[in-house]
Design an enzyme around this catalytic site. Structure first.
Site, mmCIF file in Angstrom:
data_model
loop_
_atom_site.group_PDB
_atom_site.id
_atom_site.type_symbol
_atom_site.label_atom_id
_atom_site.label_comp_id
_atom_site.label_asym_id
_atom_site.label_seq_id
_atom_site.Cartn_x
_atom_site.Cartn_y
_atom_site.Cartn_z
ATOM 1 N N ASP A 594 0.788 -1.232 0.000
ATOM 2 C CA ASP A 594 0.000 0.000 0.000
ATOM 3 C C ASP A 594 0.822 1.287 0.000
ATOM 4 O OD1 ASP A 594 -2.378 -1.277 -0.218
ATOM 5 O OD2 ASP A 594 -2.785 -1.363 1.927
ATOM 6 N N HIS A 664 0.119 -7.844 -0.563
ATOM 7 C CA HIS A 664 -1.155 -8.555 -0.517
ATOM 8 C C HIS A 664 -1.920 -8.388 -1.820
ATOM 9 C CE1 HIS A 664 -1.888 -4.421 0.789
ATOM 10 N NE2 HIS A 664 -3.082 -4.543 0.230
ATOM 11 N N ARG A 674 -18.561 -9.708 -4.395
ATOM 12 C CA ARG A 674 -17.784 -9.623 -3.162
ATOM 13 C C ARG A 674 -17.690 -8.169 -2.768
ATOM 14 N NH1 ARG A 674 -12.424 -8.303 -1.560
ATOM 15 N NH2 ARG A 674 -11.209 -9.939 -0.506
#
Ligand SMILES: *[C@@H]1O[C@H](CO)[C@@H](O)[C@H](O)[C@H]1NC(C)=O
Ligand SMILES: *[C@@H]1O[C@H](CO)[C@@H](O)[C@H](O)[C@H]1NC(C)=O
Ligand SMILES: *[C@@H]1O[C@H](CO)[C@@H](O)[C@H](O)[C@H]1NC(C)=O
Length: 697
Positions: A594, A664, A674
């Site tokens: 991130d 990730h 989702r």
């Protein structure tokens, strides 16, 4: 008089077939163009006599001549502006700089006089006397309402020229969508034998808009190659139309309500008054070009949006160079746009940073912006010095273009508005509190005494399901029970409602995977939609409050000594596109870190812009589990070796440090939808998400 009623009556009769005469006349340079208001009147007169051929002859000519006047004016002004030399200069003068002396002033005015002469002779040569084509406001209004097409459709119908009648009816209806009779006529036409779908065309459509709309429709059909093609033409045509629009602004001074007999400005004031009016008109071209018949509002941020569509279309066509060029061009307008910066970083990583660096934004756009900003500066000067109002139509104007005094005033106005919003918000909150107290359901979050090991029960049924060790890493945690089933359902509903009502799209292709649709709503967007009454304010508040709850939980779990601030929060749903799941190998969201740019080939993560280096912690709050695939994964820096895997479920939060310890990604969603709330936090208050600082807006 209802032209439509006439048609319905006529539809009951059988029609005479009359051959259409060839009505074309040639415009030679000595031919005097007939004034279009005169032709219009002649056509209307003929209409009441039932002389259909005369109606057609004159009305078609009126439309043609009006277009000719428009285009001659634009062309004359553009080509005269294009001429750097207007014959002999006054002796002894180089480039004239007005104001540096009375002789230089003469040089400046010489240019003005020559330019006026150029435009005047150009127009006279092609149009005859310039005053001949001045029309009254009434006639202008009839043409802008497309009334000529109402007469034409009846006349064409009467002589059995069905295709032309349909096109005229359709053209008229585009500008008059409330015209019930024309709507009925169109329905009749649709049922008639011999009428084809392609007859329903808008004869007044402007090329740049037609191409843009085509681009958009290919875009929403996922035909990205064709979309890019049409958006490119749309951009070219936009600049052509913009030049023409600006040239057409250079018309007469509009006394605008005040008595010109009393107008007594001196030379420079008079020039200023007229010029500022023209600059205002030129700036308004942005709105003019973004408007189209049949839409009450112009497209927002119209020109920049072309490059937004283009970058994504090129990305989907795997044309990364063009995607980078268009992303950079979009960023000229909105340099801080988070999503676009992410896209650019991603495209650059795919193409290779070195190659990406050499690609720059489009020059034509840079020049366009430079000119527009200079115009705005003059207009703001006029605003301050002479009180000539200017409302900037663009959303991208850099803040410092507006003078500080004006900016402060506007800020004060905005703050007043925000205060009112906040007061209403507080009132709502009080009411909610009252209601909640009655239900005796206090749900404050106490500080969590965080365990280092094992599962422990936190306040409010929140429990640590997996510690960093259990997740095979550091600075990671998995929590459950953070929000209730009802709350999950409400947020998912909010996402779907916002996607439906927000931008009028029902999900768009995911920026990360062509096999999924993507819809996202930020807190700010949700608040706006709430205020507009498009989604329940209650859901908006829930989104706001629940993300705050997650923030507190993360802050306390990681024992942070200074507060965590929101940097960005986004409610995101990804839906599998059923027919695009075979042979799928991609991820729903590729592995990344991130706050740095992951270069998996060398196991490195570079903490430099355009990465969001100020991000310190991240959390994802899951809302559902009724879908296939979509598991969250942590990997090594190689972006391949999975170290831990988390199955989403309602109320589950995965929280983690935003640095290189936590690459990730998300596995492909292969069936269903989702939904999750993605939250990024910063320890640096200067990067706090704007919506959080200005109350709930
Ligand atoms: C119109 O004029 C052009 C040349 O200016 C010529 O080529 C054309 O044939 C003319 N058309 C008619 C219908 O006279
Ligand atoms: C302006 O001049 C350039 C160079 O002479 C030419 O290529 C261009 O077409 C001209 N533009 C207009 C609108 O006349
Ligand atoms: C952590 O690693 C072990 C051994 O590779 C694995 O069995 C386990 O599933 C991993 N934990 C998670 C949460 O994926």
């Amino acid at each position: 008089v209802s032209v439509g009623a006439e048609l319905r009556y006529a539809l009951l009769l059988s029609c005479l077939v009359v051959p259409l005469c060839a009505a074309d006349t040639n415009l030679s340079s000595h031919f005097v163009l007939e004034p279009y208001d005169f032709l219009f009147d002649t056509a209307v007169e003929a209409y009441y006599k039932g002389d259909w051929l005369t109606v057609i002859l004159n009305m078609e000519k009126a439309l043609r001549n009006k277009a000719t006047v428009r285009s001659v004016k634009a062309q004359c002004r553009m080509s005269c502006a294009n001429r750097t030399s207007f014959g002999d200069r006054l002796a002894g003068l180089g480039v004239p700089i007005p104001g540096s002396g009375s002789v230089e002033d003469l040089g400046f005015f010489q240019k003005i006089l020559k330019r006026a002469d150029c435009v005047n002779s150009c127009e006279t040569e092609k149009l005859g006397s310039p005053t001949m084509h001045q029309v009254t406001g009434e006639v202008q209004l009839e043409f802008s309402k497309r009334t000529p097409y109402n007469y034409l459709q009846v006349a064409y119908f009467k002589i059995n020229k069905l295709d032309k009648a349909v096109a005229a009816a359709h053209t008229f209806y585009q500008a008059n969508p409330d015209h019930m009779e024309m709507r009925q006529n169109l329905e009749y036409y649709r049922m008639m034998a011999g009428v084809k779908e392609e007859d329903f065309k808008d004869l007044e459509a402007r090329t740049h808009m037609a191409e843009f709309l085509l681009g958009k429709s290919y875009y929403s059909d996922d035909s990205f190659g064709l979309a890019a093609k049409h958006f490119e033409v749309a951009v070219d045509e936009y600049f052509t139309a913009d030049k023409e629009c600006r040239a057409l602004c250079e018309g007469a001074y509009n006394y605008d309500g005040y008595n010109y007999m009393e107008y007594s400005a001196d030379l420079f004031q008079a020039m200023t008054d007229h010029y500022l009016q023209i600059l205002n008109c030129k700036q308004h071209c942005v709105v003019e070009l973004a408007s189209t018949a049949g839409r009450d509002k112009p497209f927002e941020d119209f020109l920049p949006s072309h490059f937004n569509y283009l970058q994504f279309s090129y990305y989907n066509s795997e044309k990364y160079e063009q995607a980078i060029e268009c992303a950079r061009t979009f960023l000229l307008f909105h340099p801080d746009d988070e999503v676009m910066n992410q896209n650019l970083a991603y495209y650059s990583a795919v193409l290779g940073e070195d190659k990406a660096k050499t690609i720059s934004a489009r020059q034509v756009v840079k020049l366009y912006m430079q000119q527009s900003i200079l115009e705005k500066e003059l207009l703001y000067f006029g605003y301050e010095a002479f009180g000539v109002t200017f409302v900037d139509p663009d959303t991208w104007t850099p803040e410092d273009v507006m003078p500080k005094k004006l900016r402060d005033k506007q800020k004060a106005d905005r703050e007043t508005a925000a205060r009112i919003t906040e007061e209403i918000g507080n009132l709502m909150k009080e009411i909610e509190t009252l209601v909640e107290e009655k239900k005796k359901d206090s749900s404050d979050i106490a500080m969590i005494i965080s365990p280092q090991e094992g599962v422990s029960v936190l306040h409010d049924n929140i429990k640590v399901t997996m510690t960093p060790q259990q997740l095979n890493g550091s600075q990671r945690v998995l929590l459950d029970g953070v929000i209730s089933d009802d709350e999950c359902r409400e947020l998912q509903r909010l996402s779907n409602a916002a996607a439906l009502k927000g931008d009028g799209y029902r999900g768009r292709p995911s920026p990360h995977s062509p096999s999924e649709m993507f819809q996202g709503v930020t807190v700010l967007k949700a608040v706006k939609l709430g205020q507009e009454g498009k989604v329940p304010l209650k859901s908006t508040r829930l989104f706001f409050d629940l993300s705050e709850k997650v923030r507190k939980v993360v802050e306390s779990y990681f024992h942070l000594e200074t507060p965590l601030y929101f940097s960005y929060s986004h409610l995101v749903c990804r839906s599998a596109i059923d027919e695009k799941q075979e042979e799928r190998k991609d991820l729903s969201h590729p592995v990344h870190v991130d706050n740095c740019l992951l270069v998996s080939e060398i196991n490195e993560c570079i903490k430099e812009p355009p990465a969001y280096t100020h991000r310190d912690y991240s959390a994802i709050l899951y809302l559902n589990d009724d879908f296939e695939g979509g598991d969250f994964i942590f990997t090594e820096l190689d972006a391949k070796t999975v170290t831990a895997e988390v199955r989403p479920q309602c109320g589950r939060v995965v929280g983690f440090g935003a640095g290189k310890e936590n690459p990730h990604g998300v596995r492909a969603v292969t069936k269903g939808q989702r939904c999750a709330v993605a939250l990024w936090f910063t320890l640096d208050p200067t990067h706090e998400e704007k919506v959080r600082t200005i109350s709930v807006d």
